[in-house]
Design an enzyme around this catalytic site. Structure first.
Site, mmCIF file in Angstrom:
data_model
loop_
_atom_site.group_PDB
_atom_site.id
_atom_site.type_symbol
_atom_site.label_atom_id
_atom_site.label_comp_id
_atom_site.label_asym_id
_atom_site.label_seq_id
_atom_site.Cartn_x
_atom_site.Cartn_y
_atom_site.Cartn_z
ATOM 1 N N GLY A 52 11.647 7.295 -0.433
ATOM 2 C CA GLY A 52 12.556 7.554 -1.546
ATOM 3 C C GLY A 52 13.979 7.926 -1.145
ATOM 4 O O GLY A 52 14.923 7.599 -1.850
ATOM 5 N N ASP A 111 10.759 17.246 -7.842
ATOM 6 C CA ASP A 111 9.969 17.308 -9.070
ATOM 7 C C ASP A 111 9.214 18.634 -9.061
ATOM 8 O O ASP A 111 9.822 19.679 -9.315
ATOM 9 C CB ASP A 111 9.060 16.072 -9.132
ATOM 10 C CG ASP A 111 8.340 15.931 -10.458
ATOM 11 O OD1 ASP A 111 8.616 16.721 -11.377
ATOM 12 O OD2 ASP A 111 7.496 15.035 -10.583
ATOM 13 N N SER A 112 7.930 18.641 -8.701
ATOM 14 C CA SER A 112 7.182 19.904 -8.673
ATOM 15 C C SER A 112 7.602 20.789 -7.504
ATOM 16 O O SER A 112 7.437 21.999 -7.543
ATOM 17 C CB SER A 112 5.682 19.612 -8.559
ATOM 18 O OG SER A 112 5.387 19.117 -7.279
ATOM 19 N N GLY A 113 8.127 20.167 -6.461
ATOM 20 C CA GLY A 113 8.516 20.905 -5.267
ATOM 21 C C GLY A 113 7.450 20.909 -4.182
ATOM 22 O O GLY A 113 7.677 21.418 -3.091
ATOM 23 N N THR A 115 6.277 18.538 -2.282
ATOM 24 C CA THR A 115 6.638 17.786 -1.074
ATOM 25 C C THR A 115 7.570 18.612 -0.185
ATOM 26 O O THR A 115 7.326 18.775 1.010
ATOM 27 C CB THR A 115 7.336 16.460 -1.456
ATOM 28 O OG1 THR A 115 6.467 15.725 -2.324
ATOM 29 C CG2 THR A 115 7.659 15.631 -0.232
ATOM 30 N N LEU A 116 8.627 19.159 -0.779
ATOM 31 C CA LEU A 116 9.595 19.906 0.025
ATOM 32 C C LEU A 116 9.011 21.213 0.535
ATOM 33 O O LEU A 116 9.327 21.645 1.646
ATOM 34 C CB LEU A 116 10.881 20.140 -0.772
ATOM 35 C CG LEU A 116 11.690 18.858 -1.032
ATOM 36 C CD1 LEU A 116 12.973 19.171 -1.776
ATOM 37 C CD2 LEU A 116 12.003 18.123 0.274
ATOM 38 N N LYS A 139 14.698 17.602 -11.176
ATOM 39 C CA LYS A 139 14.168 17.473 -12.533
ATOM 40 C C LYS A 139 14.019 18.823 -13.209
ATOM 41 O O LYS A 139 13.691 19.822 -12.555
ATOM 42 C CB LYS A 139 12.800 16.796 -12.499
ATOM 43 C CG LYS A 139 12.865 15.324 -12.252
ATOM 44 C CD LYS A 139 11.534 14.715 -12.610
ATOM 45 C CE LYS A 139 11.409 13.348 -11.989
ATOM 46 N NZ LYS A 139 10.084 12.784 -12.251
ATOM 47 N N ASP A 167 11.060 4.202 -6.404
ATOM 48 C CA ASP A 167 10.313 3.029 -6.855
ATOM 49 C C ASP A 167 9.334 3.356 -7.966
ATOM 50 O O ASP A 167 9.038 4.514 -8.249
ATOM 51 C CB ASP A 167 9.482 2.469 -5.697
ATOM 52 C CG ASP A 167 8.264 3.351 -5.389
ATOM 53 O OD1 ASP A 167 8.462 4.578 -5.260
ATOM 54 O OD2 ASP A 167 7.140 2.854 -5.324
HETATM 55 P P1 5GP Z 1 7.371 16.814 -5.837
HETATM 56 O O1 5GP Z 1 6.550 16.970 -4.605
HETATM 57 O O2 5GP Z 1 8.631 17.627 -5.862
HETATM 58 O O3 5GP Z 1 6.555 16.958 -7.090
HETATM 59 O O4 5GP Z 1 7.802 15.309 -5.918
HETATM 60 C C1 5GP Z 1 8.657 14.763 -5.015
HETATM 61 C C2 5GP Z 1 8.193 13.377 -4.619
HETATM 62 O O5 5GP Z 1 7.521 12.701 -5.719
HETATM 63 C C3 5GP Z 1 9.396 12.571 -4.284
HETATM 64 O O6 5GP Z 1 9.562 12.544 -2.899
HETATM 65 C C4 5GP Z 1 9.081 11.216 -4.876
HETATM 66 O O7 5GP Z 1 8.448 10.427 -3.903
HETATM 67 C C5 5GP Z 1 8.079 11.461 -5.971
HETATM 68 N N1 5GP Z 1 8.705 11.507 -7.299
HETATM 69 C C6 5GP Z 1 8.866 12.600 -8.087
HETATM 70 N N2 5GP Z 1 9.451 12.290 -9.237
HETATM 71 C C7 5GP Z 1 9.693 10.951 -9.181
HETATM 72 C C8 5GP Z 1 10.304 10.020 -10.095
HETATM 73 O O8 5GP Z 1 10.752 10.330 -11.203
HETATM 74 N N3 5GP Z 1 10.377 8.732 -9.675
HETATM 75 C C9 5GP Z 1 9.909 8.314 -8.476
HETATM 76 N N4 5GP Z 1 10.032 7.024 -8.170
HETATM 77 N N5 5GP Z 1 9.327 9.167 -7.583
HETATM 78 C C10 5GP Z 1 9.221 10.461 -7.942
HETATM 79 MG MG MG Z 2 6.764 6.136 -4.931
#
Ligand code: 5GP
Ligand code: MG
Length: 192
Positions: A52, A111-113, A115-116, A139, A167
């Site tokens: 991403g 998004d939720s956090g 991953t980071l 977000k 994507d």
């Molecule tokens: P988190 O772990 O913060 O919930 O999400 C982060 C990861 O989820 C990002 O690295 C990405 O790959 C994926 N992601 C979260 N929201 C979106 C979105 O709206 N669109 C896309 N394409 N990927 C997302």
């Molecule tokens: Mg993806």
């Protein structure tokens, strides 16, 4: 491809949320902030979350003048109807040369956090000199208060976005803007 203004529906399920000009301006400001906070002369290691962050990475690094190295980590988060995600870091972070280095963790969207948070934990275990986090998009969703990137490009609503590296089913990554993908186009249970 033509240009599309913010909020303009494209007729293919996409609505432009952040246009090219706005992205470029914010990327330049983020680069300036990263440079301002960075100890002069010291090298920076950017750890970018694939796939991403790839377009964001390419644009940001070309605006940074300090000595710089790039490392890529592949991460995947699987989620169902609930927001909690299971994060799989597919590369061995411990094998990266981050000890004693100034590290900037880079992702396109927060998004939720999950991953980071997972990546920050693994990078911190490598003993970096400093660790900062930068996301282009944040977000508007509830998340743990300690998930707070030092650098945020812009806040967006809680919609699924594509383009500028992001994507849906491996489509749309090459779009030069960030667009919201219509709810109807997204299956209930999906792998991101
Ligand atoms: P988190 O772990 O913060 O919930 O999400 C982060 C990861 O989820 C990002 O690295 C990405 O790959 C994926 N992601 C979260 N929201 C979106 C979105 O709206 N669109 C896309 N394409 N990927 C997302
Ligand atoms: Mg993806």
């Amino acid at each position: 491809m033509g240009t599309h203004g913010e909020g303009e529906p494209r007729g293919d399920g996409l609505t432009v949320l952040v246009g090219e000009t706005e992205i470029a301006a914010r990327v330049a400001e983020l680069a300036a902030a990263v440079e301002r906070d960075h100890p002069p002369g010291e090298p920076l290691v950017i750890v970018a979350v694939m796939k991403g962050a790839l377009v964001f990475l390419a644009d940001l690094v070309r605006r940074l003048a300090m000595p710089l190295r790039i490392e890529l980590v592949n991460a995947r988060s699987y989620r169902g109807a609930r927001r909690e995600a299971t994060v799989h870091i597919l590369d061995e972070v411990a094998a990266l040369p981050l000890s004693g280095r100034h590290v900037l963790l880079l992702d396109c969207v927060l998004d939720s956090g999950s991953t980071l948070t997972a990546l920050r934990r693994e990078i911190a275990a490598c003993g970096p000199a400093s660790l900062r986090t930068c996301v282009l998009l944040r977000k508007a969703v509830p998340r743990e208060p300690d998930v707070q990137p030092e650098y945020v490009g812009m806040d967006i609503p809680d919609v699924f976005v594509v383009g500028y590296g992001l994507d849906h089913a491996n489509r749309w990554r090459h779009l030069p803007y960030v667009a919201a993908l219509g709810q109807d186009a997204i299956p209930e249970e999906q792998e991101r």
